[in-house]
Write a protein that holds these residues in place. Structure first.
Motif, PDB file in Angstrom:
ATOM      1  N   ILE A  94       3.140 -58.826  39.554  1.00 51.43           N
ATOM      2  CA  ILE A  94       4.254 -59.835  40.230  1.00 51.43           C
ATOM      3  C   ILE A  94       5.782 -59.640  40.169  1.00 51.43           C
ATOM      4  N   ILE A  95       6.359 -59.284  41.045  1.00 51.17           N
ATOM      5  CA  ILE A  95       7.907 -59.271  40.852  1.00 51.17           C
ATOM      6  C   ILE A  95       8.512 -60.226  42.056  1.00 51.17           C
ATOM      7  N   SER A  96       9.710 -60.988  41.642  1.00 54.83           N
ATOM      8  CA  SER A  96      10.330 -61.890  42.384  1.00 54.83           C
ATOM      9  C   SER A  96      11.984 -61.749  42.420  1.00 54.83           C
ATOM     10  N   ASN A  97      12.553 -62.401  43.324  1.00 55.70           N
ATOM     11  CA  ASN A  97      14.020 -62.254  43.212  1.00 55.70           C
ATOM     12  C   ASN A  97      14.755 -63.398  42.461  1.00 55.70           C
ATOM     13  N   HIS A  98      15.898 -63.035  41.745  1.00 56.61           N
ATOM     14  CA  HIS A  98      16.371 -64.137  40.932  1.00 56.61           C
ATOM     15  C   HIS A  98      17.637 -64.487  41.493  1.00 56.61           C
ATOM     16  N   GLN A  99      18.009 -66.058  41.397  1.00 60.72           N
ATOM     17  CA  GLN A  99      19.056 -66.636  41.932  1.00 60.72           C
ATOM     18  C   GLN A  99      20.011 -67.417  41.162  1.00 60.72           C
ATOM     19  N   SER A 100      19.395 -68.400  40.504  1.00 60.07           N
ATOM     20  CA  SER A 100      19.890 -69.258  39.576  1.00 60.07           C
ATOM     21  C   SER A 100      19.134 -69.681  38.393  1.00 60.07           C
ATOM     22  N   ILE A 101      19.485 -70.963  37.981  1.00 58.51           N
ATOM     23  CA  ILE A 101      18.921 -71.533  36.684  1.00 58.51           C
ATOM     24  C   ILE A 101      17.562 -72.430  37.284  1.00 58.51           C
ATOM     25  N   LEU A 102      17.625 -72.565  38.475  1.00 66.85           N
ATOM     26  CA  LEU A 102      16.332 -73.378  39.187  1.00 66.85           C
ATOM     27  C   LEU A 102      15.184 -72.258  39.454  1.00 66.85           C
ATOM     28  N   ASP A 103      15.383 -71.022  39.125  1.00 64.61           N
ATOM     29  CA  ASP A 103      14.377 -70.322  39.482  1.00 64.61           C
ATOM     30  C   ASP A 103      12.810 -70.535  38.814  1.00 64.61           C
ATOM     31  N   MET A 104      13.071 -70.937  37.599  1.00 65.73           N
ATOM     32  CA  MET A 104      11.797 -71.521  37.030  1.00 65.73           C
ATOM     33  C   MET A 104      10.883 -72.378  37.638  1.00 65.73           C
ATOM     34  N   MET A 105      11.601 -73.324  38.360  1.00 69.99           N
ATOM     35  CA  MET A 105      10.799 -74.231  39.232  1.00 69.99           C
ATOM     36  C   MET A 105      10.054 -73.437  40.170  1.00 69.99           C
ATOM     37  N   GLY A 106      10.673 -72.616  41.161  1.00 65.47           N
ATOM     38  CA  GLY A 106       9.981 -71.689  42.013  1.00 65.47           C
ATOM     39  C   GLY A 106       8.789 -70.880  41.320  1.00 65.47           C
ATOM     40  N   LEU A 107       9.069 -70.226  40.273  1.00 66.74           N
ATOM     41  CA  LEU A 107       8.179 -69.462  39.654  1.00 66.74           C
ATOM     42  C   LEU A 107       6.877 -70.266  39.379  1.00 66.74           C
ATOM     43  N   MET A 108       6.987 -71.569  38.647  1.00 66.88           N
ATOM     44  CA  MET A 108       5.979 -72.202  38.361  1.00 66.88           C
ATOM     45  C   MET A 108       5.046 -72.669  39.699  1.00 66.88           C
ATOM     46  N   GLU A 109       5.640 -72.863  40.646  1.00 68.57           N
ATOM     47  CA  GLU A 109       4.834 -73.308  41.894  1.00 68.57           C
ATOM     48  C   GLU A 109       4.080 -72.247  42.414  1.00 68.57           C
ATOM     49  N   ALA A 110       4.386 -70.765  42.242  1.00 68.71           N
ATOM     50  CA  ALA A 110       3.553 -69.855  42.810  1.00 68.71           C
ATOM     51  C   ALA A 110       2.592 -68.911  42.000  1.00 68.71           C
ATOM     52  N   LEU A 111       3.367 -68.624  40.802  1.00 74.99           N
ATOM     53  CA  LEU A 111       2.621 -67.846  39.755  1.00 74.99           C
ATOM     54  C   LEU A 111       1.090 -68.417  39.497  1.00 74.99           C
ATOM     55  N   PRO A 112       0.002 -67.483  39.428  1.00 77.73           N
ATOM     56  CA  PRO A 112      -1.176 -67.849  39.180  1.00 77.73           C
ATOM     57  C   PRO A 112      -1.324 -68.423  37.741  1.00 77.73           C
ATOM     58  N   LYS A 113      -2.612 -68.887  37.147  1.00 77.78           N
ATOM     59  CA  LYS A 113      -2.555 -69.717  36.063  1.00 77.78           C
ATOM     60  C   LYS A 113      -2.480 -68.767  34.956  1.00 77.78           C
ATOM     61  N   ARG A 114      -2.965 -67.297  34.883  1.00 81.83           N
ATOM     62  CA  ARG A 114      -2.868 -66.434  33.823  1.00 81.83           C
ATOM     63  C   ARG A 114      -2.149 -65.362  34.162  1.00 81.83           C
ATOM     64  N   CYS A 115      -0.795 -65.318  33.727  1.00 77.35           N
ATOM     65  CA  CYS A 115       0.334 -64.528  34.243  1.00 77.35           C
ATOM     66  C   CYS A 115       1.317 -64.361  32.926  1.00 77.35           C
ATOM     67  N   VAL A 116       1.191 -63.073  32.528  1.00 73.81           N
ATOM     68  CA  VAL A 116       2.163 -62.707  31.420  1.00 73.81           C
ATOM     69  C   VAL A 116       3.669 -62.284  31.972  1.00 73.81           C
ATOM     70  N   GLN A 117       4.610 -62.930  31.466  1.00 77.17           N
ATOM     71  CA  GLN A 117       5.972 -62.923  32.119  1.00 77.17           C
ATOM     72  C   GLN A 117       6.680 -62.053  31.234  1.00 77.17           C
ATOM     73  N   ILE A 118       7.789 -61.383  31.882  1.00 78.27           N
ATOM     74  CA  ILE A 118       9.041 -60.557  30.732  1.00 78.27           C
ATOM     75  C   ILE A 118      10.217 -61.447  31.063  1.00 78.27           C
ATOM     76  N   ALA A 119      10.979 -61.714  29.978  1.00 77.02           N
ATOM     77  CA  ALA A 119      12.118 -62.263  29.959  1.00 77.02           C
ATOM     78  C   ALA A 119      13.231 -61.788  28.929  1.00 77.02           C
ATOM     79  N   LYS A 120      14.317 -61.959  29.162  1.00 81.01           N
ATOM     80  CA  LYS A 120      15.528 -61.667  28.179  1.00 81.01           C
ATOM     81  C   LYS A 120      15.261 -62.222  26.698  1.00 81.01           C
ATOM     82  N   ARG A 121      15.402 -61.501  25.822  1.00 86.83           N
ATOM     83  CA  ARG A 121      15.328 -61.886  24.411  1.00 86.83           C
ATOM     84  C   ARG A 121      16.175 -63.077  24.068  1.00 86.83           C
ATOM     85  N   GLU A 122      17.226 -63.216  24.779  1.00 83.25           N
ATOM     86  CA  GLU A 122      18.219 -64.308  24.458  1.00 83.25           C
ATOM     87  C   GLU A 122      17.614 -65.708  24.739  1.00 83.25           C
TER      88      GLU A 122
END
Length: 246
Positions: A94-122
């Motif tokens: 699953i790939i999605s577009n990035h816009q701001s710090i509010l992205d997390m709310m959008g991701l949690m609305e759409a992602l299925p229950k079992r989903c491994v995400q990739i994020a920057k180490r910081e």
């Protein structure tokens, strides 16, 4: 003079600034969002540890529940089209577009229950937020070490093609109708989300990955521009400051 009069005066002054200043309202809402992220992550981490004992993708459902409550605080609504396309019984990317710090709310609305995400180490070192991401099974990459980050993404791309795993793009409309950092604008609004048809990778080779990624980007960009032009609840549309799919 006791402490309470000073605290009361400071609170009243803050409320006055929020009412009079657009910038003050913006930073007050952003601060509230950050506070919710920290407090919500702390509470969710405790529940995840008690329920599952440690790091597992099963914790994502708990994390998602907490994050999805944020929208009620800020008066946001998510209009999701094509959610059923994510209800698959096989692996997918699953790939999605990035816009701001509010992205997390959008991701949690759409992602299925079992989903491994990739994020920057910081993000791993952001206190409770980093902890809850770790407990949720997020895979962290070090973008400072370009070789490591590129290697990880290349491995994902190669495995995706090698195992014929389809790609499902998820596109969020522009936030600029209700959130704009440059103009210090943050109000209520609707985010339109569209899940695109799965893009098959069957028959492709590793050499086809760049062309595949370009096709995904173009499809997402076209969708982003289309759904962002749709009038929002407050009558605004995506402006020049909107961010296309990345």
């Amino acid at each position: 003079m006791g402490l309470w009069p000073w605290l009361t005066g400071a609170l009243l002054l803050l409320l006055l600034l929020v009412q009079l200043s657009r910038s003050a309202r913006f930073y007050a809402k952003v601060s509230l969002y950050c506070a919710l992220c920290v407090s919500g992550s702390t509470l969710a981490a405790v529940i995840c540890l008690l329920r599952h004992g440690g790091r597992t993708v099963e914790n994502l459902s708990i994390i998602s529940w907490f994050v999805r409550t944020f929208k009620y605080v800020f008066g946001l609504r998510f209009d999701i089209k094509g959610r059923q396309k994510l209800e698959v019984d096989h692996p997918c990317v699953i790939i999605s577009n990035h816009q701001s710090i509010l992205d997390m709310m959008g991701l949690m609305e759409a992602l299925p229950k079992r989903c491994v995400q990739i994020a920057k180490r910081e993000l791993l070192f952001m206190g409770p937020v980093g902890l809850i991401m770790y407990l949720g099974g997020v895979f962290f990459i070090n973008r400072q070490r370009s070789r490591t980050a590129v290697t990880v993404m290349a491995d994902v791309g190669e495995r995706m093609v090698r195992e014929n795993v389809p790609i499902i793009p998820v596109v969020y409309s522009s936030f600029s109708s209700f959130y704009n950092y440059k103009t210090k604008f943050f109000t209520s609004g609707t985010i339109r989300v569209e899940v695109l048809d799965a893009i098959p990778t069957s028959g492709l080779t590793v050499a086809d990955v760049p062309k595949l990624m370009d096709s995904c980007h173009q499809a997402m960009r076209t969708t982003f521009l289309r759904i962002s032009k749709t009038p929002q609840e407050n009558g605004a549309t995506a402006g020049p400051g909107s961010q296309p799919a990345q």
